[in-house]
Design a protein around this motif. Sequence first.
Motif, PDB file in Angstrom:
ATOM      1  N   ARG A  48       1.208  -1.062  -0.299  1.00  0.00           N
ATOM      2  CA  ARG A  48      -0.215   0.239  -0.381  1.00  0.00           C
ATOM      3  C   ARG A  48       1.066   1.077   0.045  1.00  0.00           C
ATOM      4  N   GLU A  49      -0.126   2.640  -0.899  1.00  0.00           N
ATOM      5  CA  GLU A  49       1.741   3.253  -0.890  1.00  0.00           C
ATOM      6  C   GLU A  49       0.260   4.820  -0.969  1.00  0.00           C
ATOM      7  N   LEU A  50       1.231   5.619  -0.336  1.00  0.00           N
ATOM      8  CA  LEU A  50       0.410   6.425  -0.037  1.00  0.00           C
ATOM      9  C   LEU A  50       0.087   7.473  -1.406  1.00  0.00           C
ATOM     10  N   VAL A  51      -1.107   8.146  -1.517  1.00  0.00           N
ATOM     11  CA  VAL A  51      -1.197   8.684  -3.101  1.00  0.00           C
ATOM     12  C   VAL A  51      -1.617  10.456  -2.135  1.00  0.00           C
ATOM     13  N   ALA A  52      -2.724  11.232  -0.982  1.00  0.00           N
ATOM     14  CA  ALA A  52      -2.078  12.631  -1.279  1.00  0.00           C
ATOM     15  C   ALA A  52      -2.696  12.673   0.106  1.00  0.00           C
ATOM     16  N   THR A  53      -2.120  13.751   0.863  1.00  0.00           N
ATOM     17  CA  THR A  53      -2.664  13.478   1.898  1.00  0.00           C
ATOM     18  C   THR A  53      -3.607  15.770   1.879  1.00  0.00           C
ATOM     19  N   PHE A  54      -4.126  15.779   2.933  1.00  0.00           N
ATOM     20  CA  PHE A  54      -4.439  16.976   3.257  1.00  0.00           C
ATOM     21  C   PHE A  54      -4.715  16.947   4.768  1.00  0.00           C
ATOM     22  N   THR A  55      -4.373  17.712   5.024  1.00  0.00           N
ATOM     23  CA  THR A  55      -3.759  17.890   6.941  1.00  0.00           C
ATOM     24  C   THR A  55      -4.987  18.369   7.626  1.00  0.00           C
ATOM     25  N   SER A  56      -4.920  18.367   8.757  1.00  0.00           N
ATOM     26  CA  SER A  56      -6.313  19.038   9.179  1.00  0.00           C
ATOM     27  C   SER A  56      -6.009  20.834   9.434  1.00  0.00           C
TER      28      SER A  56
END
Length: 118
Positions: A48-56
Amino acid sequence: QVQFVESGGGLVQPGGSLRLSCTAPRIILSTFTLYTMGWYRQAPGKQRELVATFTSGGTTNIADAVKGRFSISKNNSKKTVYLQMNDLKPEDTAVYYCRGTSAERDVWGPGTQVTVGT
């Protein structure tokens, strides 16, 4: 109980677009805004790999493998985070997962399948 549910996956031709959605139907808005939201994917036989993040705090990050083609956005009033995927390639085929992390919890959605092919 905190729960995230993905939708929007499916079969798309190379070069096509999809928008994935991740909603949080069982938490209140003020709680949702505390979560850092992420999209991950797992292709058959791969990790599993990270694609995108949106932090708080409102910061976004896109993995190099999809930069320029994918984008992440969030609508707090709808308690939803989106992954817009453009110019899809066969190597984007995977199960896409939504993940929400806070100081207290780390919650994954069940995933939605994206298949890029003819």
